[in-house]
Design a protein around this motif. Structure first.
Motif, PDB file in Angstrom:
ATOM      1  N   PHE A 147     -15.163 -45.359  -2.812  1.00 24.34           N
ATOM      2  CA  PHE A 147     -14.982 -46.788  -2.563  1.00 24.34           C
ATOM      3  C   PHE A 147     -13.968 -46.992  -1.438  1.00 24.34           C
ATOM      4  O   PHE A 147     -13.111 -46.142  -1.213  1.00 24.34           O
ATOM      5  N   VAL A 148     -14.066 -48.134  -0.766  1.00 25.33           N
ATOM      6  CA  VAL A 148     -13.098 -48.513   0.263  1.00 25.33           C
ATOM      7  C   VAL A 148     -12.532 -49.890  -0.091  1.00 25.33           C
ATOM      8  O   VAL A 148     -13.183 -50.697  -0.743  1.00 25.33           O
ATOM      9  N   LYS A 149     -11.310 -50.141   0.374  1.00 20.61           N
ATOM     10  CA  LYS A 149     -10.676 -51.438   0.132  1.00 20.61           C
ATOM     11  C   LYS A 149     -11.356 -52.506   0.986  1.00 20.61           C
ATOM     12  O   LYS A 149     -11.723 -52.247   2.129  1.00 20.61           O
ATOM     13  N   ILE A 150     -11.498 -53.681   0.383  1.00 19.91           N
ATOM     14  CA  ILE A 150     -12.043 -54.834   1.098  1.00 19.91           C
ATOM     15  C   ILE A 150     -11.192 -56.060   0.778  1.00 19.91           C
ATOM     16  O   ILE A 150     -10.397 -56.049  -0.172  1.00 19.91           O
ATOM     17  N   ASN A 151     -11.380 -57.101   1.526  1.00 22.25           N
ATOM     18  CA  ASN A 151     -10.674 -58.355   1.308  1.00 22.25           C
ATOM     19  C   ASN A 151     -11.350 -59.117   0.166  1.00 22.25           C
ATOM     20  O   ASN A 151     -12.553 -59.379   0.219  1.00 22.25           O
ATOM     21  N   LYS A 152     -10.606 -59.501  -0.849  1.00 21.55           N
ATOM     22  CA  LYS A 152     -11.165 -60.229  -2.002  1.00 21.55           C
ATOM     23  C   LYS A 152     -11.871 -61.506  -1.586  1.00 21.55           C
ATOM     24  O   LYS A 152     -12.844 -61.908  -2.206  1.00 21.55           O
ATOM     25  N   GLU A 153     -11.365 -62.140  -0.545  1.00 16.47           N
ATOM     26  CA  GLU A 153     -11.931 -63.415  -0.124  1.00 16.47           C
ATOM     27  C   GLU A 153     -13.368 -63.284   0.375  1.00 16.47           C
ATOM     28  O   GLU A 153     -14.067 -64.276   0.517  1.00 16.47           O
ATOM     29  N   THR A 154     -13.841 -62.064   0.638  1.00 15.80           N
ATOM     30  CA  THR A 154     -15.229 -61.863   1.071  1.00 15.80           C
ATOM     31  C   THR A 154     -16.192 -61.835  -0.110  1.00 15.80           C
ATOM     32  O   THR A 154     -17.403 -61.736   0.090  1.00 15.80           O
ATOM     33  N   LEU A 155     -15.678 -61.926  -1.316  1.00 17.11           N
ATOM     34  CA  LEU A 155     -16.498 -61.805  -2.524  1.00 17.11           C
ATOM     35  C   LEU A 155     -16.786 -63.170  -3.138  1.00 17.11           C
ATOM     36  O   LEU A 155     -16.434 -63.444  -4.283  1.00 17.11           O
TER      37      LEU A 155
END
Length: 151
Positions: free
Chosen positions: A117-125
């Motif tokens: 897994f890679v880190k992503i911005n929560k706001e994109t969900l």
């Protein structure tokens, strides 16, 4: 140890294992009723004597997005591959279902990175935010890390 779908007889053990970590603030609480209603989403890791060693669920959020939830392993059983086996089973299930993206909101980002897994911005969900996050007690102060894997 092997991974299988949870059965109705597993419900109390699943509840107790999740609750043990929820009271410590390490994941969100699940009611027994919620576990009954979503039992088909849960997988368990069991040992040779059918003791539940770990649990996790795969929750479908949208046609192209699923989330790993309630991933826990019995205390003292960390670093034995149980969590990784559960994640691998859930990612495989998402692949079988044709869901291209799996996320996790976690405090264990190092573990999920080891799982690909890679880190992503929560706001994109947006699917997650509008469906679940707005109703969460941590909504205005969420400190979980969003992770994703493309399958």
């Amino acid at each position: 140890m092997h991974i299988r779908r949870a059965l109705i007889v597993d419900t109390e053990s699943v509840y107790e294992l999740i609750d043990m970590y929820a009271v410590q603030g390490q994941l969100l609480h699940r009611t027994r009723q919620s576990i009954y209603e979503h039992l088909q989403c849960f997988y368990v890791a069991v040992d040779d004597v059918k003791r539940i060693m770990g649990v996790a669920s795969l929750h479908i959020l949208d046609r192209d997005l699923a989330e790993i939830r309630s991933l826990v392993v019995l205390p003292g059983m960390a670093l034995k591959g149980i969590g990784r086996a559960l994640v691998d089973a859930l990612v495989k299930e998402a692949t079988i279902l044709g869901i291209p993206r799996v996320i996790a909101l976690t405090y264990q980002d190092g573990f999920f990175e080891k799982c690909g897994f890679v880190k992503i911005n929560k706001e994109t969900l947006s699917q997650k935010i509008w469906k679940d996050c707005l109703h969460c007690s941590k909504y205005n102060n969420c400190d979980e890390i969003a992770m994703q894997i493309m399958v």
